[in-house]
Design an enzyme around this catalytic site. Structure first.
Site, PDB file in Angstrom:
ATOM      1  N   PHE A 167     -28.436 -43.857-109.023  1.00  0.00           N
ATOM      2  CA  PHE A 167     -28.508 -44.285-110.419  1.00  0.00           C
ATOM      3  C   PHE A 167     -27.239 -45.082-110.776  1.00  0.00           C
ATOM      4  CE2 PHE A 167     -28.371 -43.610-115.039  1.00  0.00           C
ATOM      5  CZ  PHE A 167     -29.687 -43.896-115.383  1.00  0.00           C
ATOM      6  N   ASP A 180     -26.743 -34.866-108.198  1.00  0.00           N
ATOM      7  CA  ASP A 180     -27.221 -35.305-109.504  1.00  0.00           C
ATOM      8  C   ASP A 180     -28.657 -34.788-109.649  1.00  0.00           C
ATOM      9  OD1 ASP A 180     -28.307 -36.663-111.691  1.00  0.00           O
ATOM     10  OD2 ASP A 180     -26.998 -38.394-111.400  1.00  0.00           O
ATOM     11  N   TYR A 197     -32.107 -34.119-121.576  1.00  0.00           N
ATOM     12  CA  TYR A 197     -33.058 -34.800-122.479  1.00  0.00           C
ATOM     13  C   TYR A 197     -34.276 -35.318-121.733  1.00  0.00           C
ATOM     14  CZ  TYR A 197     -30.237 -38.757-120.781  1.00  0.00           C
ATOM     15  OH  TYR A 197     -29.552 -39.637-119.993  1.00  0.00           O
ATOM     16  N   LYS A 198     -34.319 -35.111-120.412  1.00  0.00           N
ATOM     17  CA  LYS A 198     -35.497 -35.534-119.639  1.00  0.00           C
ATOM     18  C   LYS A 198     -36.503 -34.379-119.629  1.00  0.00           C
ATOM     19  CE  LYS A 198     -32.846 -39.101-117.415  1.00  0.00           C
ATOM     20  NZ  LYS A 198     -31.997 -39.546-116.314  1.00  0.00           N
TER      21      LYS A 198
HETATM   22  C1  LIG Z   1     -30.835 -40.341-116.589  1.00  0.00           C
HETATM   23  C2  LIG Z   1     -29.830 -40.254-115.517  1.00  0.00           C
HETATM   24  C3  LIG Z   1     -28.459 -40.265-115.804  1.00  0.00           C
HETATM   25  C4  LIG Z   1     -28.022 -40.464-117.226  1.00  0.00           C
HETATM   26  O1  LIG Z   1     -26.689 -40.250-117.498  1.00  0.00           O
HETATM   27  P1  LIG Z   1     -26.232 -40.232-119.028  1.00  0.00           P
HETATM   28  O2  LIG Z   1     -24.785 -40.008-118.991  1.00  0.00           O
HETATM   29  O3  LIG Z   1     -26.996 -39.150-119.706  1.00  0.00           O
HETATM   30  O4  LIG Z   1     -26.593 -41.540-119.651  1.00  0.00           O
HETATM   31  C5  LIG Z   1     -27.582 -40.101-114.755  1.00  0.00           C
HETATM   32  N1  LIG Z   1     -28.030 -39.961-113.470  1.00  0.00           N
HETATM   33  C6  LIG Z   1     -29.341 -39.994-113.179  1.00  0.00           C
HETATM   34  C7  LIG Z   1     -29.808 -39.833-111.764  1.00  0.00           C
HETATM   35  C8  LIG Z   1     -30.275 -40.151-114.191  1.00  0.00           C
HETATM   36  O5  LIG Z   1     -31.569 -40.198-113.905  1.00  0.00           O
END
Ligand SMILES: *Cc1c(COP(=O)(O)O)cnc(C)c1O
Length: 442
Positions: free
Chosen positions: A160, A237, A262-263
């Site tokens: 990501f 992660d 939030y997912k």
């Molecule tokens: C959604 C997501 C994030 C999001 O990070 P935020 O700090 O909440 O914006 C990070 N890593 C992965 C793999 C994600 O899918």
């Protein structure tokens, strides 16, 4: 599967007496795709949870629960009660009475119910990005202090963006090197790839358990073992895993992990993330954002920062209590249903989406960019076609909400508690018709 009674109010029982494997039949045997969806919904031991999400009764098809989960109906009441009784009623007394402990209490709950972590190793706070920075920085600093040869951070090219950017920043800040694993956008990091890059020079490995594009599910226990054999630490992660896929942080030997709420945990836009640090490692780590909430006696307001014992040292400043409300309703549902049953439904939903893809979309030139083997994929399915950006935009105007990820990927997120098989049917039928129309007119 048709002999399983329709789930009623006795949800907990329905979920526990029904073996998840038997509850979800193999969609590849279904000749009538709509009849299959109807039977699968009728037999689904988790079907009644859908009504516990606000808005799920409408005709809108929601394929983005992996990005922003639907709100639990009971969260509306919880938030209103919080405003009236806790905030308005207790004012600053709320901190001592309840709120100060909330990041640890909810953290432990996520540990126990979602990621397989014993108490005292999980805390809520900050965003995933900030927690990732704090844990990765703490880990590489400890490794370099122990052994100055350990100058590499291993990460894959399709991790990501925030993970790649944060690690790039840390490497620059600390004079370290990023060691990239080249990963295809329809795959994820394999044991062989990791084994070929780790060694005595490795400080830290960072991997997403479920790849955000392809949904490739990494073999977390094996990748952790390979990392440890090389004397390195691993940070997982779990953003696309938590609440969709079973995770056993303790049993798989994780050192560190971060994840979104939030997912699939439906905490609402910007709800705070969680961090896991293995108990035996906590005392060895010092994180870089030394705030008053992480010092050992925060209300002493002493002259200098002294890292608190346990997970408190990974906290920096005032916790977002309002942001921690809605996720508690999802945690209640997860505790009732159990992650094993949730994962079983997730596999059944993705299998059904893949079946519909084979029947309807593959003939139009769409390819599957997600592992076909159920044990190797997480909770979403990505479908590739050069026209998917336009397909996605057209679907949004029809109240069918997937999302688009380059290159040419239509991402179908299937949140197990709130998505029905009928919804998958309707959404992919709309995708088929939209793509057909687009191809006919261009
Ligand atoms: C959604 C997501 C994030 C999001 O990070 P935020 O700090 O909440 O914006 C990070 N890593 C992965 C793999 C994600 O899918």
């Amino acid at each position: 599967m048709t002999t399983i009674p329709k789930p009623g109010p006795g949800l907990r029982q329905a979920a526990s007496v029904t073996p998840p494997a038997a509850a979800h039949a193999d969609p590849s045997r279904a000749d009538d795709l709509l009849a299959f969806a109807r039977r699968a919904d009728a037999a689904d031991p988790l079907a009644a949870y859908r009504a516990r999400f606000a808005g799920a009764e409408s005709d809108l098809v929601y394929f983005d629960g992996n990005s922003l989960g639907r709100p639990p109906v009971s969260a509306i009441e919880r938030i209103q009660t919080f405003l009236r009784e806790e905030w308005a009623g207790r004012l600053i007394r709320g901190w001592d009475e309840k709120w100060l402990r909330l990041p640890y209490e909810i953290g432990d709950r996520i540990g126990r119910s979602v990621i397989g972590a014993a108490a005292g190793q999980t805390v809520i706070g900050d965003s995933t990005t900030v927690l990732l920075y704090k844990l990765a920085r703490a880990a590489v600093d400890a490794q370099v202090a122990r052994d100055p040869q350990r100058t590499e951070i291993v990460v894959d090219t399709d991790n990501f963006p925030t993970d790649r950017y944060v690690l790039d920043g840390i490497a620059k800040e600390r004079g370290l090197t990023l060691r990239w694993i080249e990963v295809d956008t329809s795959a994820g990091v394999t044991a062989e790839q990791l084994a070929s890059v780790v060694g005595p020079q490795t400080a830290l490995v960072v991997v997403s358990h479920v790849a955000y594009r392809s949904a490739h599910l990494a073999d977390a226990a094996e990748l952790t073992r390979i990392t440890h054999d090389a004397g390195a630490l691993i940070l997982w992660d779990l953003c696309h895993s938590a609440g969709a896929t079973t995770v056993e942080a303790d049993a798989w030997g994780f050192d560190l992990a971060v994840g979104c709420t939030y997912k699939y945990l439906n905490g609402g836009p910007g709800s705070p993330a969680f961090a896991y640090v293995r108990a035996g490692l906590q005392g060895e780590l010092a994180q870089p954002i030394q705030g008053w909430w992480g010092t050992s006696d925060m209300f002493a307001m002493g002259p200098e920062y002294v890292p608190a014992p346990g997970m408190q040292r990974f906290v920096s400043g005032t916790a977002s209590i309002v942001g921690m409300l809605a996720m508690q309703d999802t945690l209640e549902m997860i505790e009732e249903a159990g992650m094993a049953a949730i994962r079983a439904k997730s596999e059944a939903l993705t299998a059904y989406a893949i079946r519909l893809h084979e029947a309807w979309l593959a003939p139009l030139g769409v390819t599957l960019a997600t592992p076909a083997e159920p044990g190797q994929r997480g909770g979403h399915v990505t479908l590739h076609h050069p026209a998917m950006r336009e397909v996605n935009a057209a679907l949004w105007t029809q109240d069918v909400i997937p999302d688009y990820r380059d290159p040419g990927g239509l991402r179908i997120g299937l949140a197990p508690l709130s998505t029905s098989f009928d919804e998958v049917y309707r959404g992919l039928a709309a995708a088929r018709d939209t793509l057909r129309t687009l191809l006919a007119t261009t």
